[in-house]
Structures are given as structure tokens and as C-alpha cells.
Design an enzyme around this catalytic site. Sequence first.
Site, mmCIF file in Angstrom:
data_model
loop_
_atom_site.group_PDB
_atom_site.id
_atom_site.type_symbol
_atom_site.label_atom_id
_atom_site.label_comp_id
_atom_site.label_asym_id
_atom_site.label_seq_id
_atom_site.Cartn_x
_atom_site.Cartn_y
_atom_site.Cartn_z
ATOM 1 N N HIS A 582 37.147 50.390 33.467
ATOM 2 C CA HIS A 582 38.244 49.707 34.605
ATOM 3 C C HIS A 582 39.662 49.968 34.310
ATOM 4 O O HIS A 582 40.193 50.586 34.976
ATOM 5 C CB HIS A 582 37.804 48.371 35.061
ATOM 6 C CG HIS A 582 38.814 47.685 36.135
ATOM 7 N ND1 HIS A 582 38.616 47.350 37.224
ATOM 8 C CD2 HIS A 582 40.186 47.128 35.880
ATOM 9 C CE1 HIS A 582 39.660 47.151 37.822
ATOM 10 N NE2 HIS A 582 40.549 46.749 37.193
ATOM 11 N N GLU A 583 40.099 49.652 33.207
ATOM 12 C CA GLU A 583 41.256 49.618 32.594
ATOM 13 C C GLU A 583 41.930 51.023 32.267
ATOM 14 O O GLU A 583 42.768 51.645 32.513
ATOM 15 C CB GLU A 583 41.607 48.941 31.317
ATOM 16 C CG GLU A 583 41.240 47.335 31.398
ATOM 17 C CD GLU A 583 41.737 46.453 32.360
ATOM 18 O OE1 GLU A 583 42.909 47.087 32.950
ATOM 19 O OE2 GLU A 583 41.405 45.650 33.087
ATOM 20 N N HIS A 586 42.568 52.728 35.439
ATOM 21 C CA HIS A 586 43.931 52.289 36.062
ATOM 22 C C HIS A 586 45.030 53.323 35.742
ATOM 23 O O HIS A 586 46.150 53.410 36.284
ATOM 24 C CB HIS A 586 44.618 50.941 35.322
ATOM 25 C CG HIS A 586 43.916 49.760 36.379
ATOM 26 N ND1 HIS A 586 44.244 49.848 37.551
ATOM 27 C CD2 HIS A 586 43.378 48.532 36.018
ATOM 28 C CE1 HIS A 586 43.755 48.652 37.982
ATOM 29 N NE2 HIS A 586 43.308 48.076 37.097
ATOM 30 N N GLU A 645 42.970 48.638 42.563
ATOM 31 C CA GLU A 645 41.756 47.743 41.765
ATOM 32 C C GLU A 645 40.458 48.481 42.090
ATOM 33 O O GLU A 645 39.450 48.546 41.301
ATOM 34 C CB GLU A 645 41.850 46.374 41.985
ATOM 35 C CG GLU A 645 43.113 45.664 41.514
ATOM 36 C CD GLU A 645 43.246 45.665 39.946
ATOM 37 O OE1 GLU A 645 42.121 45.822 39.363
ATOM 38 O OE2 GLU A 645 44.211 45.536 39.489
ATOM 39 N N ASP A 649 37.703 50.051 39.599
ATOM 40 C CA ASP A 649 36.329 49.352 39.585
ATOM 41 C C ASP A 649 35.454 50.717 39.591
ATOM 42 O O ASP A 649 34.466 50.832 38.979
ATOM 43 C CB ASP A 649 35.994 48.603 40.950
ATOM 44 C CG ASP A 649 36.386 47.071 40.637
ATOM 45 O OD1 ASP A 649 36.815 46.725 39.400
ATOM 46 O OD2 ASP A 649 36.693 46.242 41.555
ATOM 47 N N HIS A 711 42.999 42.375 43.881
ATOM 48 C CA HIS A 711 41.707 42.653 43.660
ATOM 49 C C HIS A 711 41.093 42.291 45.242
ATOM 50 O O HIS A 711 41.289 41.390 45.672
ATOM 51 C CB HIS A 711 41.071 41.769 42.850
ATOM 52 C CG HIS A 711 41.716 42.113 41.435
ATOM 53 N ND1 HIS A 711 42.667 41.277 40.804
ATOM 54 C CD2 HIS A 711 41.383 42.888 40.557
ATOM 55 C CE1 HIS A 711 42.886 41.689 39.611
ATOM 56 N NE2 HIS A 711 42.173 42.739 39.523
ATOM 57 N N ARG A 717 34.068 43.585 45.455
ATOM 58 C CA ARG A 717 33.970 44.487 44.222
ATOM 59 C C ARG A 717 32.910 44.922 44.031
ATOM 60 O O ARG A 717 32.746 46.128 43.363
ATOM 61 C CB ARG A 717 34.768 43.659 43.064
ATOM 62 C CG ARG A 717 36.179 43.203 43.300
ATOM 63 C CD ARG A 717 37.123 42.546 42.089
ATOM 64 N NE ARG A 717 37.187 43.588 41.076
ATOM 65 C CZ ARG A 717 37.676 43.268 40.122
ATOM 66 N NH1 ARG A 717 38.177 41.967 39.744
ATOM 67 N NH2 ARG A 717 37.987 44.147 39.091
HETATM 68 ZN ZN LIG Z 1 42.738 46.117 37.235
#
Ligand SMILES: [Zn+2]
Length: 749
Positions: A582-583, A586, A645, A649, A711, A717
Site C-alpha cells: 500500500h505504501e 502511494h 487510498e 489498497d 480512506h 477497503r
Molecule cells: Zn495510505
Amino acid sequence: MESGEKGDSPRNREPWFRGRTRTERILLVLALVLILLCAALICVVVYISVKLGSSDNFQACDKLECIRAAARVADGIDFSVDPCDNFYEYACGGWMKNHVIPSDRSFLASFSILRDTVQVKLKQVLEEDISEGEIEAIVKAKNLYGSCMNTTNLKAVGISVALPLLREIGGWPILGTNEGGNWREGDFSLTSLIVTINKYSNVPYIYPYVYLDSKDKKRRVLYLDNPGSILPERKHYDQPRDSPLMKAYVDLGVKVAIEFGADEEQARRDMEDILDLETNLVNITTPLEDRRDNEKLYNKFTVGEMKLNFTESKELDFTWRGYIQQLLQIDGVEFDLDENQTVIVVDIQYMKRLIPVLLQFPKRTITNYAVWRIMNNRIKDLPDRFRQYLGEYLKVLYGSSHIRSRWRKCVDVVVNYLGLPIGRLFVQRHFDEEAKAGISDMSDNILDSFRTILSELDWMDKDTREVAEEKALFIKRKIGYEDSILDDDLLNRRYENVTIHPVNYFENMLFLLKRTVIDDLLELRTNLYRMEWEVAPSTVNAYYSPPQNRIMFPAGILQPPYYHKDYPRSLNYGGIGTLIGHEITHGFDDRGRQYNKEGELHEWWSKRSVDKFKDLQTCFINQYGNFSSPEADGMKVNGIITLGENIADNGGVLQSYRAYRNFVSKRGSEENPLPGLNITHDQLFFINFAQIRCTIAEKKNFVNHLMTGPHSPSRFRVTGTLQNLPVFSEAFQCPKDSYMNPRHKCRLW
Ligand SMILES: [Zn+2]
């Protein structure tokens, strides 16, 4: 020479078997049968072992963490739900039934339970006596906690602690002639009013901060942004004045003012005016949906150019040059103004309209609102009855008072302002150093799978893909904590400018607020001693920083249910692995993609690839924008403000899943099952991905979250991401067109 020959007599030459007794013969036959059976069994075992490559494959993992994990996973699941009908209800249904929202908060999530546990550990270390030879930085942290917990002193000093602050500002008009009031219209200066409050890290009308220049990372620069509003969302201000929320908001201000001696009727009129002014300001801020193009948020001016682009006012005694000069002149900073000093205006529409809006209001209201901004933030540091007033207002806003035990609040204060010393105590006691290597290894594998995925994408042209790959290779990582916090001298040096009184809590807070601003501004021209990575190590969260092109995983999150070294890897990859992915993603979401590998705002995409990206992101905007929350009367998710976000995800789960399968291929066989569970590891991967997000919340909390949160709510999510993922449907054999396996799928990374 037969006779002379030695040999068996005829009797001796009788067949050996016939010479046995009946019992002996039976026993011998039985023994033979047993030997044959054993041989056959050995053959089978050897065959299976060779075939599967491991001889312990049928044993469930019996390590303590596996047993704990099995119990947690099983408790979380609602086995009565078909995972293909609604995976969130399946994976989190049990958890949701087993938990209730505590009365002092408006939501509970699996991560907040971990946060609570971390807080308990921090409380324990902070409450230990200051030992002989304790280093200064840690003494400061313990003293800050001690002063915050000292409710006897807090009661004794009462509101008197806030009066010097009010006097410094020039008085709060709402208080009339009471102490802390005595405001004089003739002395009014908007410039001084804003700067005096900015000095304490509070932001009436203008929010100034210093940060790396997005287009030239070698330097830091002053940014000016809109300060946001006290109620968390602009839509709140559209409500009628007699709505419960508006009434609660006005009541809060009135109650605080009355405590300082204000006349109730006057205070109510003043608060109504404050609300009018704030509503007007909120209406000129740029909505969140329009703050996703970072180029539009980067508007560079020299100090000299500001007056040509933004309104000033003699009447209010406000010039941009004067404001910036006074800000740079605050005690402890004292820089001379350079006309060529650059300023980045973030919300340009707001800054253009600010002075014209203020000119419509009396100076009294302008001052009342500015002081209310800082008083509203300090209510929580005043005696406990003030916290009760705050609780009554928050209950109307979020559905719960949010007033938690005092020790929890005090732990948070220390984490916010002295997060490194308290973090050192935390990692020394509670962090398993092996986690650093474990996470580093997982990050390598997940980055590898991201790069493989990149090479397979057909929507990106070759050149852009190559630059993307380079950006991925440039991603730096920080895991656990910064090693320098273990060095006494360095840690002391980091906090050498911080002074903490063991008793006076309110003064400590004002000091810390001021210090934050001074240090921030000093960094415009000097190099303060800073550690490379200053996120509090106890933080239960993970980050990506676009200007640093860096992913960060503090020690606090490297714990179950996200990670444990003894967990099967399916749980680790489904847990922390999906966060690592996820990071990383980004860096390539709708906003992160605008920064290059060095972390500078710079277009590195071809026009064709940008167009394609925008096409594909529409799919996500529509998919998530169509989800309606059953917990908030069917209110819809905002597909635009949650876009970054959601993209992260989606990318994160696929990368981590691929990395997990690579691990299994290298291992040569599936991992040992969790005890007592008839669930495959592929399934466990997705279950943990969902279970680290299980959430229950008050309806009002959902509504607020849907309006402002970047989010999507947890349920989406989970379902949104997995609906897009064919490997999920394979793991649970979800039929085509079932809810979790729709025909139309969104995909970017
Ligand atoms: Zn995030």
C-alpha cells in the site's frame, strides 16, 4: 568318508519351520506380516515426503503465536456468511459481534485495540520512577507525563494559567471587562493578532508552515495555506442554526467564556457572530476534491509579489509583507526579511478572498474568532470540567464524548511532543529486533513483485515504465526506529532546547507549542539538529512520504495482528505485507505519481500514459463512489477524495500476494496449517488483510468519516479491493457474477 564326516544327523536335517511348536509358528507368521506392513508404511511415508519435499507437512504449526493467531482468526470470522457474498461480513462478522464501542469513543477497530495495548505499555514505562543516571531527554518525557497527570495542581491553578496568554493576545473581547478580556478596538491589528496566535502553533485565518520545497528539495520554504475549520467538514456549516450540532458548538464557546466570567447573553451573541464569520471563511476554502492536483497547490511568489496578487487592508492593519516579516521576527527566530524570500501559497482562491471577507465583519468578531481558535484547542488542558464541556459537544458531533482516561490523554501528549525518548523506552522493552530484518526482507520481495507487475502493464508506454521502475528502485525505507535514539548524547542534543517543568502542565504545553513553531521557522535558514526519521517509534501506523520517496514502518505496527516472526508468512504477507505494498503504491497513486524519484514535483509521465492513468482511475472513482454505507443510512463513499487510498489498497494487496506466492514457490511446498482451522494459506492471506481492518463505529462517526476521510470505510477497503482481484476469487472459488467476483474489475497497478 561319510561316517567320519561331521555333519547333521538325519533328525537335524529336518525342515527348520516344521521343527517349531504351533505357537511359535503362529507367532512367526504374525511377525512376518508385521514386518511387511511396517516396510509398506515406510515406503508410503518416504513417497509422500519426497513428493511434498517436507516431512512435517501434516503437522499444524504448534508455536504459541500460531495458536494465538488461529484463535484470533477463528473468533473474527462469521462462518455463517458465504465469503463470496460479502467477504467483509465473513472475515469481520465475528469480530463485530464480539466487540462493543466503548462509551468514551465513537469507533473501535482492530488497529485501535493494538494502539490501546501500546498505550498501556507506554504508561508503564512513563510511571516508573526517574532512576539515578536517567538521561535528560527521558527525564523530560517523564516530567511532561507527570505534570499532565497532576490533577491536583490543575484544579488549584484553575483558569489563571490561561490569563497571561489572553493578555499577550490583547484580550478576548467575549470576556468583556473580566480578566483576560479588556480588549481595545483602537489597538486592533490583524497582523499582530494572527502572528501572536501563530506563535503558539494555532492558525487563525492563515496557516503558515515550513517544509521542503516540492520543486527544489535542497531547501525549505514557507508555505501559506487555509487553516481549515473547527467543525471538521464544510457541510457542517450548512446546517440551520438551531440544529443540535450548531447549538452544541455555540454552547461550548458560551460555557468556556462563562467560566472566564463572561456575560451569558453577550457570549451567545458573540459565538453566533463567530459562527457567521467562520461559515463565510469555510465557503472560500478550496474543497478537498479540488486539492488533488499538487501543481495547483504550488503557487510561488516572492514576498514583494504578494501584495500584487492578494488583497491587503489598511483598515485592518494587514499587509502580506508585514505579516511575513512579523512572523520571522518572533522571539527565538528573529530573521530579517528578504524581499526575494519565496512563499508558496497553497490555497490560492482562499488567500485572494480572505481580506475581502474579513472586511465584512467587525473587528470584535475577527478577534473573538481568532482567540476562539486557540482557546478551543486548549480546553482539554484546563481543569476537568472543561473537558466535560468538550465531551458534551463531541458527543453531538461524533456520537460519543471522546473523553478518554486522563492517563491515555497524557501518554498521547508525550508521544506527540517527546515521541523519540518515550519511543526509546518502548523499543528497549517491547520491540523484537529481528522484526527489522524480517520486514526488510518482505519489503525486498514486495518491491520485486511491484517491478514485475510494472513490466506486465500494457497501459503504460515503455519510457514512462522505465522511469517508474527507477522510482520504485529509489524508494527508501525506515523500519522500527532511528538508531540514533539509542545514543544518549544524540537524543539529549535533539531535545536540548526543550524545557519541561515537573508540575506546570499548561505552561509546558504553551512552551512546546511555541518551540514547535520556532524550530520550524529556524529551519528556513539554519540547520537544526534533527534525526533522520522522527516518527514516534510507538506509532501504530505506516507511511509513505512523497518528498522523501520513503516508506516508513514504526515499531508500533510491527506486532500482531500485522506481523510476528513466528506467524505463517500467509498472515504476515496478508497483514503488514499488504501495508508495505500500500505504501509503495502511494508513490504511484493520483497524487504520489506527480513526484519524481527524488521526491520533487515534476511531470515524468508521457502525455499518453497520463491520459491512460486518468481513464483507469475513473473506474475506481465510480466503483467506490457507488458504495453506500449501511452504517450511515446508505450515504455514499466519495470516490474522489478516497481515490489515492483506494489505488494504494488495490496495488498493495496484489503485490503482497504475488510476493507470498513467490515465497511458497521457493519453499517448495505450502506452509503448515494453523491448528484447528480448515483454511488454506491463500485464504488466510485474504482473511488477515480484512481482519486488520475490522471496524465498528457510531453512525455519526461514519457520516463524518465519509465526508472528510481520505480512506474509504473498512468494509469497502476490503470488498472494493478484493472484488477487483481474480486471485481472491480463485482462493475462495467465488462464482462469476457473485458480489465478490463481478465481471467488471478496476486495475491500475
Ligand atoms: Zn495510505
